[in-house]
Write a protein that holds these residues in place. Structure first.
Motif, PDB file in Angstrom:
ATOM      1  N   GLN A  64      38.880 -41.519 -29.742  1.00 43.27           N
ATOM      2  CA  GLN A  64      39.380 -40.345 -29.022  1.00 43.27           C
ATOM      3  C   GLN A  64      40.361 -40.741 -27.915  1.00 43.27           C
ATOM      4  OE1 GLN A  64      35.886 -38.272 -27.691  1.00 43.27           O
ATOM      5  NE2 GLN A  64      35.625 -37.185 -29.638  1.00 43.27           N
ATOM      6  N   THR A  65      39.994 -41.731 -27.129  1.00 39.52           N
ATOM      7  CA  THR A  65      40.892 -42.148 -26.039  1.00 39.52           C
ATOM      8  C   THR A  65      42.194 -42.738 -26.590  1.00 39.52           C
ATOM      9  OG1 THR A  65      39.709 -44.271 -25.952  1.00 39.52           O
ATOM     10  CG2 THR A  65      39.000 -42.535 -24.438  1.00 39.52           C
ATOM     11  N   GLN A 122      39.450 -32.720 -30.067  1.00 37.82           N
ATOM     12  CA  GLN A 122      39.785 -33.050 -28.683  1.00 37.82           C
ATOM     13  C   GLN A 122      41.178 -32.530 -28.386  1.00 37.82           C
ATOM     14  OE1 GLN A 122      40.350 -37.265 -28.115  1.00 37.82           O
ATOM     15  NE2 GLN A 122      41.003 -37.542 -30.232  1.00 37.82           N
ATOM     16  N   SER A 123      41.469 -32.374 -27.103  1.00 33.72           N
ATOM     17  CA  SER A 123      42.781 -31.899 -26.666  1.00 33.72           C
ATOM     18  C   SER A 123      43.617 -33.092 -26.219  1.00 33.72           C
ATOM     19  CB  SER A 123      42.637 -30.904 -25.510  1.00 33.72           C
ATOM     20  OG  SER A 123      42.015 -31.535 -24.400  1.00 33.72           O
ATOM     21  N   ALA A 124      44.890 -33.049 -26.575  1.00 32.51           N
ATOM     22  CA  ALA A 124      45.823 -34.117 -26.202  1.00 32.51           C
ATOM     23  C   ALA A 124      47.166 -33.484 -25.873  1.00 32.51           C
ATOM     24  CB  ALA A 124      45.966 -35.128 -27.333  1.00 32.51           C
ATOM     25  N   THR A 135      50.147 -28.997 -25.543  1.00 30.60           N
ATOM     26  CA  THR A 135      48.730 -29.312 -25.699  1.00 30.60           C
ATOM     27  C   THR A 135      48.306 -29.043 -27.141  1.00 30.60           C
ATOM     28  OG1 THR A 135      48.328 -28.690 -23.399  1.00 30.60           O
ATOM     29  CG2 THR A 135      46.420 -28.834 -24.852  1.00 30.60           C
ATOM     30  N   ARG A 153      44.485 -39.930 -27.693  1.00 26.37           N
ATOM     31  CA  ARG A 153      45.176 -39.280 -26.574  1.00 26.37           C
ATOM     32  C   ARG A 153      46.360 -40.125 -26.079  1.00 26.37           C
ATOM     33  NH1 ARG A 153      39.752 -38.696 -24.601  1.00 26.37           N
ATOM     34  NH2 ARG A 153      38.912 -36.615 -25.074  1.00 26.37           N
ATOM     35  N   SER A 154      46.137 -41.416 -25.964  1.00 28.45           N
ATOM     36  CA  SER A 154      47.222 -42.274 -25.474  1.00 28.45           C
ATOM     37  C   SER A 154      48.374 -42.347 -26.460  1.00 28.45           C
ATOM     38  CB  SER A 154      46.680 -43.677 -25.187  1.00 28.45           C
ATOM     39  OG  SER A 154      46.187 -44.273 -26.377  1.00 28.45           O
TER      40      SER A 154
END
Length: 345
Positions: free
Chosen positions: A123-124, A81-83, A90, A127-128
């Motif tokens: 995943q979420t 995933q991208s963060a 990125t 990212r956070s």
């Protein structure tokens, strides 16, 4: 009405969802549950009980095995995933999630697909958490980042009967330009370290050289001090030896003068030395300071004997006072002795 009854019958006969097995066991009345598995049983569509590992008995047609939950540790690959980091870089990141079913009832009825739910939550959360860190801190604080993700997943998945054991980041992909800048930064940092190390080596070398020179000067001064002490001790010993020799010579001379005709012999020696001193004149320098009657040798010798007689008069008087009258031996005057020697020569 017939259509609704067919839909109900199809729903009743439809296979139940299974987490790890492709098919559900069939209820034949006697069932054997494997170790580290939990079978959720429904009776007439309602939750009845959870079968424990071992031998279990069920009522055919009334009891139905609805879910099969594995109690082993489950490994789930979190897709890439991208963060975006705190400094707007990125990253492409993926990981591995380790979890275990703690409550089969909540895992069966709390969420439709617990594995998918936990994966999306990981995943979420990733990212956070990455949004709170800069790029440099992401590489330095991977352990703390993993721990924060595990805590966030456990808080959300508590009602699902699932516990996240650990989360590990597998790969972090950086954009090519950022990677080049990071490589340049690493090279600059290494050059800086090399320069600092070289300067520290030069400083240590200079300090060592200065310490060596200091020690050499200290040792040289100590050696010079010891040499001067030894030299002074040697000179002092030589002076003592000379003084002792001179004292012994004076004692021997005094003993010789105390003998008979000792004064006459001393007078003759003084006269010879006086004449010998005049014979060495004009050898070192052309400038001389001579008395007026230099040609009168007899007068010069008489003058030298007079000086000697003046110096020895107190000692002679004392010696004559101490000697007994019977031992008196009149000596001829020094002038007559000198005239006799001149006549004989």
């Amino acid at each position: 009405l017939q259509r609704s009854q067919q839909l109900k019958r199809s729903a009743w006969l439809a296979p139940a969802p299974c987490r790890l097995n492709s098919s559900l066991p069939v209820n034949i009345g006697v069932l054997f549950v494997p170790q580290q598995e939990a079978w959720v049983v429904e009776r007439m569509g309602k939750f009845h009980r959870i079968l424990e590992p071992g031998l279990n008995f069920l009522i055919p047609l009334l009891d139905r095995i609805r879910y099969v939950q594995s109690l082993k540790e489950i490994v789930i690959n979190v897709p890439e995933q991208s963060a975006v980091t705190l400094d707007n870089v990125t990253l492409q990141i993926d990981g591995v999630l380790y979890l275990r079913v703690m409550d089969p009832y909540k895992a069966s009825y709390g969420v439709e697909d617990p594995e998918y739910a936990v994966t999306q939550l990981a995943q979420t959360t990733m990212r956070s958490e990455l949004g709170k860190l800069s790029l440099d801190r992401v590489f330095r604080e991977r352990e703390s980042l993993n721990a924060n993700i595990v805590d966030a997943i456990n808080q959300a998945s508590d009602c699902w009967g699932i516990r996240c054991l650990r989360y590990e980041i597998k790969d972090i992909h950086v954009p090519p330009r950022v990677k080049e800048s990071m490589q340049m930064q690493v090279e600059a940092e290494r050059r800086k370290r090399a320069t600092v190390l070289e300067s520290e080596g030069t400083r240590e070398s200079a300090i060592n050289v200065a310490e060596g020179q200091k020690q050499a000067q200290i040792l040289a001064s100590e050696a010079e001090k010891a040499e001067q002490i030894n030299k002074a001790a040697g000179e002092a010993n030589a002076m003592l030896v000379k003084a002792r020799a001179k004292a012994e010579a004076i004692q021997l001379l005094a003993a010789a003068l105390a003998q008979q005709h000792g004064s006459a012999a001393a007078s003759l020696s003084v006269a010879e030395q006086y004449v010998s001193a005049f014979s060495k004149l004009a050898k070192d320098s052309n400038t001389l300071l001579l008395p007026a009657n230099t040609g009168d040798v007899t007068n010069m010798v008489a003058q030298a004997l007079g000086i000697y007689a003046t110096l020895t008069k107190p000692q002679a008087v004392k010696t004559q006072d101490e000697m007994p009258p019977a031992c008196e031996d009149p000596q001829p005057p020094a002038t007559e002795v000198l005239k006799a020697e001149q006549a004989s020569s």
